[in-house]
Design an enzyme around this catalytic site. Structure first.
Site, short mmCIF file in Angstrom:
data_model
loop_
_atom_site.label_atom_id
_atom_site.label_comp_id
_atom_site.label_asym_id
_atom_site.label_seq_id
_atom_site.Cartn_x
_atom_site.Cartn_y
_atom_site.Cartn_z
CB CYS A 34 17.05 46.69 -14.34
SG CYS A 34 17.29 44.47 -14.69
CE LYS A 80 10.18 7.66 5.94
NZ LYS A 80 9.98 7.88 7.06
CG ASP A 85 4.07 12.25 4.95
OD1 ASP A 85 4.30 12.33 6.67
OD2 ASP A 85 5.30 12.90 4.92
CE LYS A 96 5.28 5.42 6.97
NZ LYS A 96 4.94 6.63 7.12
CB CYS A 121 19.60 47.15 -17.98
SG CYS A 121 17.86 46.90 -17.34
CB CYS A 137 16.59 44.61 -20.19
SG CYS A 137 17.10 43.83 -18.97
CD GLU A 142 -2.18 -1.50 2.97
OE1 GLU A 142 -2.41 -0.46 3.28
OE2 GLU A 142 -2.99 -2.47 2.56
CB CYS A 146 13.28 46.02 -15.02
SG CYS A 146 14.22 45.74 -16.60
CE1 TYR A 177 -3.13 1.97 9.07
CE2 TYR A 177 -2.71 4.53 7.53
CZ TYR A 177 -2.86 3.55 9.09
OH TYR A 177 -2.19 4.10 9.72
S1 IVH Z 1 -0.20 0.02 8.68
C1 IVH Z 1 -0.06 -2.13 12.81
N1 IVH Z 1 -0.64 1.08 6.24
O1 IVH Z 1 2.35 4.79 8.84
C2 IVH Z 1 0.06 -0.88 11.23
N2 IVH Z 1 0.19 2.65 8.18
O2 IVH Z 1 4.04 3.98 11.30
C3 IVH Z 1 0.15 -0.08 11.99
N3 IVH Z 1 0.64 4.76 7.33
O3 IVH Z 1 0.97 5.41 11.82
C4 IVH Z 1 -0.13 1.65 10.15
N4 IVH Z 1 -0.17 4.92 5.37
O4 IVH Z 1 -0.28 6.41 10.37
C5 IVH Z 1 -0.51 1.78 7.63
N5 IVH Z 1 -1.20 2.36 4.70
C6 IVH Z 1 -0.79 2.13 5.46
C7 IVH Z 1 0.02 3.41 6.09
C8 IVH Z 1 0.16 3.47 7.37
C9 IVH Z 1 -0.01 4.78 6.47
C10 IVH Z 1 1.48 5.80 8.81
C11 IVH Z 1 0.19 5.29 10.04
C12 IVH Z 1 1.35 4.93 10.66
C13 IVH Z 1 2.29 5.25 10.20
C14 IVH Z 1 3.84 3.77 10.76
#
Ligand code: IVH
Length: 679
Positions: free
Chosen positions: A421, A327, A128, A126, A424, A444, A124, A439, A239
């Protein structure tokens, strides 16, 4: 390293000191990040410190401590919010950074599982954002909380309820009763586009800016007044569930499908049930697409798919053994501003640019970042010598996001916009309405070069080989004074320039010659009329017979055209009112430019006069392709939904434009509808 190495008395004090130092630093940064929403180190630096600490603690267990930041998942809850204990602890994830880390994870998993032959993963994006838990009792949302320290979180129920993608009530399935208690977990976030508008709005109100979308989401959720949260365009993807048995599913993939049926928003990019080899490819794909996604992701989460396997693998004190986050390289890094210099663009605008100590941001060395204009510098209070966060985002030039004020030592110098400027030496003027200093010297060299670059660019005359360095030489050596002069260039005139020669010179002359036949809209765009971008150029080309007709148009007649407002109209009239511009156009014509009237847009084109907005992930075509299709059939594509929008073309997981279109009764269509309309 063996255990006996660890008790070597010579290195122990150093290790102990290092661990203490890292803990102290991480505690401090946790507080700045989670509590104050005001980080002073980049995520990448934080991650590096945490990784080092975790590794040291693992190798030197004699120095372990209960209150180490490595053992804590997140922030302590703020006092002003009520807190609640999570029924099931909200764990963190182990982190890796490379494909090697992913391989070792797979090897660990394989070693621990009885049947290691057929391990499938669900991978999946991740996101932010901010991790939250939503509690549904008999199908009704009764509680929302943040992760907090993993054990207790802050109660944010009324804030969560303001988020349109958080279901207040679950979808009833005829065949299955709703669970008495369902706790789901997910990520609340704000899209990049909405983050940008939010900061723009804050900037215009002189409010402090959010450093990144995650901070904006966290700050928006942590509002005591939920009506403020309601104005923030927050979104959610779910998730996980806290207790896998509740939904009577056997795997992560099945759980997510079930959650989708219950009305939760599930990320459409999730890859279900695949072997490790495909997870690798997915990671690379995600990384490559990352800048184009509507929201920020900082990696990929890989989960062993089968719950039975998850059970056998179990958890550590911090995280499950069945999942890992791999990451990406951070897009934001910290560096120092060495100088601030101004650049002069084709409109004469003076843009302050920060010259930085070079820093590697996700694989690209960044040594300059735009500071936009004087007001922006003032608002962000960027000074020469400051330590700052720089960010790469999408296709835009890197920018300075935020100053780390606490690192100042008093030697920093304020930037002063020059009175003349820098190219020029002529006096510059500030346009208060636009907060731009300009300018206004038509001669120029910087302005001339900028105009020629624009004229020769891909979407204008598309002159192959006419790069910036060549344009600089041509103007600096006074071989040309405007873009019209390009068409008088000869091989003899070019071949003695730096890095030229007979052959290259011939190629350039040929490319210039080949560009002479051009569509009306490209021609108009190439002229570089202020405020007349590609879209306006296309409108003008379809409304007017030829260049003389536009030249004779009044502001009123221009404004009566759909899509042209007073600022654009004035700018067009102003452009043609200048004799110099009219002379340049005459010269272009004398030099043999032929304008092809647009063939594509006719009055009877199927989408003539219709305005479209695109949203969500399209299935059979890319967004640029959809745009091309619409425009080719006479329609226009705009960025946001308004009462003037005729159709919203919606793909998968459409977002806030969808809600707005619904609210305004704008007709919502899919890809096949569009194809039908065009044919
Ligand atoms: S699973 C035990 N799935 O990443 C599993 N986390 O430290 C718990 N996050 O706190 C997390 N996308 O805030 C999971 N598809 C995803 C995620 C996800 C973002 C974040 C979440 C979690 C941190 C991992």
């Amino acid at each position: 390293m063996t255990d006996t190495d660890n008790v070597n008395p010579k290195i122990n004090p150093e290790i102990e000191q290092r661990i203490a130092y890292l803990r102290q630093e991480l505690h401090h940064h946790n507080h700045r990040y989670f509590v104050l929403d005001d980080p002073v180190v980049s995520d990448a630096e934080y991650d590096r410190m945490m990784k080092e600490l975790v590794e040291l603690e693992e190798s030197w267990p004699q120095f372990s401590s209960l209150d180490s930041p490595s053992a804590r998942v997140g922030s302590p809850p703020l006092e002003r919010f009520e807190t609640v204990a999570h029924n099931v602890k909200m764990m963190s994830l182990d982190k890796g950074f490379t494909e090697e880390d992913l391989n070792s994870f797979d090897q660990r998993v394989s070693k621990l599982l009885p049947d290691a032959t057929n391990i499938l993963y669900t991978a999946e994006p991740k996101i932010d954002g901010v991790a939250v838990e939503l509690v549904y009792e008999n199908g009704v949302l009764t509680m929302a909380s943040t992760r907090g320290d993993g054990v207790r979180g802050e109660v944010i129920t009324s804030n969560a309820k303001t988020i349109t993608t958080v279901p207040l009530r679950l979808q009833q399935d005829k065949h299955q009763p709703l669970p008495a208690l369902l706790e789901v977990r997910g990520e609340i976030f704000i899209s990049k586009e909405n983050f940008k508008s939010l900061n723009e709005e804050r900037s215009s109100q002189n409010l402090s800016l959010f450093a990144n979308p995650r901070n904006a989401a966290a700050g928006s959720l942590r509002q005591l007044d939920s009506s403020i949260t309601a104005q923030r365009p927050l979104e959610i993807y779910i998730y996980n569930v806290s207790d896998a048995t509740v939904l009577k599913t056997d795997s992560q993939a099945e759980t997510l499908q079930k959650l989708k049926q219950l009305g939760f928003r599930i990320n459409p990019l999730i890859l279900f049930k695949v072997p490790l080899s495909q997870v690798m490819g997915y990671y690379r794909d995600l990384d490559a697409r990352r800048l184009d996604l509507a929201y920020e992701i900082d990696g990929m989460v890989v989960k062993v798919d089968r719950f039975e396997d998850q059970q056998s693998l179990g958890v550590t004190s911090r995280s499950p053994r069945w999942a890992i986050a791999i990451k990406f390289k951070a897009l934001q890094e910290r560096t120092r501003v060495i100088d601030i210099q101004v650049q002069v663009g084709r409109t004469g605008a003076l843009t302050p640019v920060a010259h930085l100590e070079p820093v590697n941001v996700a694989g690209v060395v960044v040594s300059r970042a735009t500071l936009h204009n004087e007001d922006e510098i003032e608002k962000k209070d960027v000074r020469i010598g400051d330590l700052v966060f720089v960010q790469r985002a999408g296709d835009v030039i890197p920018e300075v996001v935020k100053v780390i004020e606490s690192s100042r030592n008093g030697t920093e110098r304020q930037f002063v916009m020059p009175a003349v400027c820098p190219v020029c030496d002529k006096q510059v003027f500030r346009d208060e309405e636009e907060s731009v200093t300009r300018c206004v010297n038509d001669e120029c060299p910087a302005i001339i070069k900028g105009r020629i670059r624009h004229f020769a660019a891909k979407s204008a005359f598309d002159i192959d080989g006419l790069g910036n360095k060549l344009i600089d030489q041509l103007v600096d050596r006074k071989l040309i004074f405007s873009y019209a002069d390009l068409f008088a260039l000869s091989v003899d005139g070019l071949k003695d320039l730096d890095r030229m020669g007979e052959k290259s010179a011939q190629n350039i002359v040929l490319a210039i010659e080949n560009s002479k036949q051009i569509s009306f809209s490209r021609f108009l765009y190439a002229l570089g009329i202020r405020h007349a971008g590609e879209h306006i150029a296309r409108i003008l080309a379809s409304e007017f017979e030829g260049i003389n007709a536009i030249s004779a148009a009044t502001p009123e007649s221009l404004e009566s055209i759909e899509g042209i407002g007073p600022i654009v109209a004035d700018s067009i009239v102003d452009f043609f009112a200048r004799k110099k511009n009219r002379d340049t156009i005459d010269q272009l014509m004398k030099n043999g430019i032929t304008i092809e009237k647009n063939k594509t847009i006719k009055d009877d084109a199927p989408l003539n006069g219709m305005t479209f907005v695109l949203t969500g992930k399209l299935e059979t075509m890319t967004r640029p392709l959809a745009k091309k299709l619409i425009e080719g059939a006479g329609g226009t594509v705009t960025g946001s939904v308004s009462r003037k929008t005729d159709y919203l073309l919606a793909g998968d997981s459409p977002g806030s434009k969808f809600d707005k279109a619904k609210a305004l009764d704008v007709q919502i269509i899919n890809e096949s509808d569009l194809k039908n309309m065009v044919s």
